[in-house]
Motif scaffolding. Structure first.
Motif, PDB file in Angstrom:
ATOM      1  N   ASN A  95      39.528  42.069 103.906  1.00 20.24           N
ATOM      2  CA  ASN A  95      39.498  41.348 102.623  1.00 20.24           C
ATOM      3  C   ASN A  95      38.171  41.531 101.896  1.00 20.24           C
ATOM      4  O   ASN A  95      38.127  41.527 100.671  1.00 20.24           O
ATOM      5  CB  ASN A  95      39.758  39.855 102.852  1.00 20.24           C
ATOM      6  N   SER A 152      50.599  38.097 100.798  1.00 26.78           N
ATOM      7  CA  SER A 152      50.437  38.565  99.405  1.00 26.78           C
ATOM      8  C   SER A 152      51.041  37.618  98.367  1.00 26.78           C
ATOM      9  O   SER A 152      51.453  38.052  97.289  1.00 26.78           O
ATOM     10  CB  SER A 152      51.016  39.974  99.217  1.00 26.78           C
ATOM     11  N   ARG A 189      44.679  38.263 103.407  1.00 24.33           N
ATOM     12  CA  ARG A 189      45.585  39.393 103.634  1.00 24.33           C
ATOM     13  C   ARG A 189      46.767  39.035 104.537  1.00 24.33           C
ATOM     14  O   ARG A 189      47.921  39.229 104.162  1.00 24.33           O
ATOM     15  CB  ARG A 189      44.780  40.539 104.235  1.00 24.33           C
ATOM     16  N   THR A 246      48.350  38.079  90.830  1.00 22.10           N
ATOM     17  CA  THR A 246      47.097  38.797  91.091  1.00 22.10           C
ATOM     18  C   THR A 246      45.918  37.892  91.498  1.00 22.10           C
ATOM     19  O   THR A 246      44.785  38.359  91.533  1.00 22.10           O
ATOM     20  CB  THR A 246      46.657  39.706  89.901  1.00 22.10           C
ATOM     21  N   ALA A 247      46.149  36.634  91.801  1.00 24.82           N
ATOM     22  CA  ALA A 247      45.063  35.786  92.333  1.00 24.82           C
ATOM     23  C   ALA A 247      44.678  36.301  93.726  1.00 24.82           C
ATOM     24  O   ALA A 247      45.528  36.830  94.434  1.00 24.82           O
ATOM     25  CB  ALA A 247      45.540  34.339  92.427  1.00 24.82           C
ATOM     26  N   PRO A 248      43.399  36.156  94.119  1.00 27.78           N
ATOM     27  CA  PRO A 248      43.011  36.621  95.459  1.00 27.78           C
ATOM     28  C   PRO A 248      43.736  35.830  96.558  1.00 27.78           C
ATOM     29  O   PRO A 248      43.947  34.621  96.414  1.00 27.78           O
ATOM     30  CB  PRO A 248      41.506  36.341  95.506  1.00 27.78           C
ATOM     31  N   CYS A 284      50.022  33.833  96.620  1.00 26.67           N
ATOM     32  CA  CYS A 284      49.038  32.745  96.600  1.00 26.67           C
ATOM     33  C   CYS A 284      49.746  31.389  96.743  1.00 26.67           C
ATOM     34  O   CYS A 284      50.957  31.279  96.522  1.00 26.67           O
ATOM     35  CB  CYS A 284      48.210  32.798  95.322  1.00 26.67           C
ATOM     36  N   PRO A 341      39.911  43.513  98.727  1.00 28.88           N
ATOM     37  CA  PRO A 341      40.530  42.183  98.558  1.00 28.88           C
ATOM     38  C   PRO A 341      42.020  42.308  98.226  1.00 28.88           C
ATOM     39  O   PRO A 341      42.398  43.172  97.429  1.00 28.88           O
ATOM     40  CB  PRO A 341      39.756  41.582  97.378  1.00 28.88           C
ATOM     41  N   ASP A 342      42.832  41.498  98.892  1.00 23.48           N
ATOM     42  CA  ASP A 342      44.273  41.508  98.617  1.00 23.48           C
ATOM     43  C   ASP A 342      44.546  40.515  97.492  1.00 23.48           C
ATOM     44  O   ASP A 342      43.825  39.539  97.320  1.00 23.48           O
ATOM     45  CB  ASP A 342      45.042  41.103  99.879  1.00 23.48           C
ATOM     46  N   ARG A 343      45.603  40.811  96.745  1.00 24.29           N
ATOM     47  CA  ARG A 343      45.916  39.946  95.605  1.00 24.29           C
ATOM     48  C   ARG A 343      47.370  39.524  95.658  1.00 24.29           C
ATOM     49  O   ARG A 343      48.213  40.231  96.184  1.00 24.29           O
ATOM     50  CB  ARG A 343      45.631  40.686  94.296  1.00 24.29           C
ATOM     51  N   CYS A 344      47.637  38.357  95.082  1.00 26.11           N
ATOM     52  CA  CYS A 344      49.012  37.856  94.993  1.00 26.11           C
ATOM     53  C   CYS A 344      49.831  38.848  94.166  1.00 26.11           C
ATOM     54  O   CYS A 344      49.422  39.211  93.063  1.00 26.11           O
ATOM     55  CB  CYS A 344      49.005  36.485  94.337  1.00 26.11           C
TER      56      CYS A 344
END
Ligand SMILES: [Zn+2]
Ligand SMILES: [Zn+2]
Length: 273
Positions: free
Chosen positions: A35, A56, A51, A46-48, A58, A39-42
């Protein structure tokens, strides 16, 4: 925020969170390092996200998906939620069921096939986000425990895909959901007795009559000994008109199943998207 461990075997219906998925210390450490670098995003907003823990999605998007939960009253036969039905009028059938009672004994879905819940199901199915199987199965488990006793069924059967479509997708989403549900609720499991013998046209855009024609004899029970005299729970991701699960139910009942009930993650309701 500290959340309780995911305990799917509760006797009470639980409102689940995808954050309750267990992860080993090693995987958590790898997750943290990954991460930092990537960084993985929703995938919905696209919110962080973390992982491994968040799959994936949020917490905000998951919360919105779970808030699409169906509330009674609904049709006692097919589970279609009524938008304008007085609560006292129990036993009232929807228009389709009053014309023709479906072959299954009852149907239940967790939520509306709309907004975040439909996007989660589509991400699971079409973007091959297989890690959504467990959190989606946890909302199936929640609808199950609200509706049936744990020992209600003797067999859980996923709606099968045609082999060609399964090859294209790489997996059958209903089979992943059914396996995760069986694990979470400790339901009896066995090989699937059902197969799809006709690769039907996509149902979207077809009239009810065309859907029924499209699905006639689409399923076959290959192992009648497994279903004979059993109460079967049929599992799928989405129920639209119910034509698919009706056709699969007919194949199971013809093979001797005592009854078939239906459980899906989401229910498409006309006018709600
Ligand atoms: Zn999000
Ligand atoms: Zn109905």
């Amino acid at each position: 925020m500290i959340l309780p461990d995911f305990t799917p075997v509760s006797s009470k219906p639980v409102l689940p969170s995808h954050r309750h998925l267990p992860a080993s210390r090693i995987s958590q450490a790898c997750d943290g390092i990954l991460n930092l670098i990537f960084p993985d995003r929703c995938f919905l907003c696209t919110a962080p996200v973390a992982r491994l823990r968040d799959c994936s999605v949020c917490g905000d998007c998951w919360g919105k998906a779970v808030s699409l939960r169906l509330k009674p009253p609904w049709c006692p036969s097919c589970g279609l939620p009524f938008q304008m039905m007085p609560l006292t009028d129990e036993g009232h059938l929807c228009g389709a069921c009053s014309v023709q009672i479906p072959p299954f004994s009852g149907a239940r879905s967790f939520g509306y096939y709309a907004a975040q819940l439909s996007r989660l199901v589509q991400g699971f199915k079409f973007e091959r986000r297989r890690n959504l199987a467990k959190p989606l199965a946890s909302i199936l488990a929640s609808a199950y425990l609200e509706t049936w006793r744990r020992e209600e069924f003797e067999l859980v059967v996923p709606v099968p895909l045609h082999p060609r479509r399964r090859r294209e997708r790489g997996f059958n989403q209903a089979a992943l959901l059914a396996a995760a549900l069986q694990e979470q609720l400790m339901l009896p499991c066995s090989e699937s007795p059902l197969s799809r013998v006709r690769d039907t046209l996509p149902q979207v855009g077809l009239s009810d009559a065309e859907r029924q024609r499209n699905l006639r004899s689409a399923f076959r029970c290959d192992r009648p000994a497994l279903v004979r005299d059993r109460r079967v729970l049929l599992v799928d991701d989405v129920m639209t008109t119910g034509a698919t699960v009706a056709s699969a139910s007919e194949a199971l009942l013809t093979a001797g199943a005592r009854s078939v009930s239906v459980l899906t993650v989401a229910r498409a309701v006309p006018g709600i998207e």
